[in-house]
Enzyme design. Sequence first.
Site, PDB file in Angstrom:
ATOM      1  CG  ASN A 144      44.817 -42.428 -85.987  1.00 43.13           C
ATOM      2  OD1 ASN A 144      45.944 -42.219 -85.531  1.00 43.13           O
ATOM      3  ND2 ASN A 144      43.865 -43.045 -85.297  1.00 43.13           N
ATOM      4  CD1 TRP A 145      49.635 -42.049 -90.654  1.00 45.03           C
ATOM      5  CD2 TRP A 145      51.821 -42.005 -90.180  1.00 45.03           C
ATOM      6  NE1 TRP A 145      50.257 -41.417 -91.692  1.00 45.03           N
ATOM      7  CE2 TRP A 145      51.612 -41.377 -91.422  1.00 45.03           C
ATOM      8  CE3 TRP A 145      53.117 -42.082 -89.673  1.00 45.03           C
ATOM      9  CZ2 TRP A 145      52.656 -40.844 -92.168  1.00 45.03           C
ATOM     10  CZ3 TRP A 145      54.162 -41.542 -90.413  1.00 45.03           C
ATOM     11  CH2 TRP A 145      53.931 -40.937 -91.652  1.00 45.03           C
ATOM     12  CD  GLU A 150      36.976 -43.652 -83.956  1.00 41.54           C
ATOM     13  OE1 GLU A 150      37.896 -44.403 -84.316  1.00 41.54           O
ATOM     14  OE2 GLU A 150      36.841 -43.242 -82.785  1.00 41.54           O
ATOM     15  N   GLY A 200      37.643 -53.115 -88.334  1.00 41.86           N
ATOM     16  CA  GLY A 200      38.428 -54.326 -88.106  1.00 41.86           C
ATOM     17  C   GLY A 200      37.626 -55.523 -87.651  1.00 41.86           C
ATOM     18  CG  HIS A 208      40.803 -43.196 -82.055  1.00 43.88           C
ATOM     19  ND1 HIS A 208      40.777 -44.565 -81.870  1.00 43.88           N
ATOM     20  CD2 HIS A 208      40.842 -43.003 -83.404  1.00 43.88           C
ATOM     21  CE1 HIS A 208      40.804 -45.166 -83.042  1.00 43.88           C
ATOM     22  NE2 HIS A 208      40.844 -44.244 -83.989  1.00 43.88           N
ATOM     23  N   GLY A 221      42.442 -44.868 -91.099  1.00 42.92           N
ATOM     24  CA  GLY A 221      43.382 -45.645 -90.308  1.00 42.92           C
ATOM     25  C   GLY A 221      44.373 -46.383 -91.180  1.00 42.92           C
TER      26      GLY A 221
END
Length: 248
Positions: A9-10, A166, A172, A94, A232
């Site tokens: 997933n860019w 997720e 992060g 997402h 990611g």
Amino acid sequence: MRQVIIAGNWKMNASKEATNILVMDILSGMVDVKSKVIICVPFPYMAQVEALVGCSQLNLGAQDLNINKSGAFTGEVSVDMIKDFGARYVIVGHSERRSLYFENNEIVAQKVQVALNNNLTPLLCIGELLEDRDSGKTQEVVSEQIQAVIDLVGIDAFKDIIVAYEPVWAIGTGITATPQQAQDTHAFIRSMLAKYDDNVSQITSILYGGSMNPRNAAELMNCKDIDGGLIGGASLKAQDFLQICKAS
């Protein structure tokens, strides 16, 4: 046996030049990759990536879709537009869409339905926040997210859905989910599907989307119920992404 899937997933990253370099570098390293590999790129680069991947084993996906076919929805992209560029996959639900754009479980379920009705494979993202985990609500939150989809499209539809777990609290944040924590939630997701149809639960691929990288990919994917990863940041570096693909 479930198929191992690695999906990149860019997000909102790359440029026209960087896209060309990244895709070509990934393609050049795909010789020994046995898993299904998908890259979900920003909408402006889909035509460019479609031309680059051609008939290779690299699959093109989108990062979102609008439930409407067309109309006055400024800035949105329809399923037909996505298919025009040869994409076969689309990320739905997402955590960033849920939190930043207030997409609730019902909206996510509708997007899954639209994707399925138009022969796109949805990558259905589910997962809990840090406060959910700290208060012991992981299973409750994940259950509600899955249940909304089952209620709309039925359990049989999961034969054509890829699930991605997720743990939002491990993305992060500097907090790392252990392989056992990931496996426990994946096993719970599979058990929930099994309550409706055991066969469907056994063939549904469940990816891990909690900051998988070359250092932890093999250990995570050795877990019984982890069937690949939704990647990611590491998907923006060809060598890192390829290492993850080969770790499977």
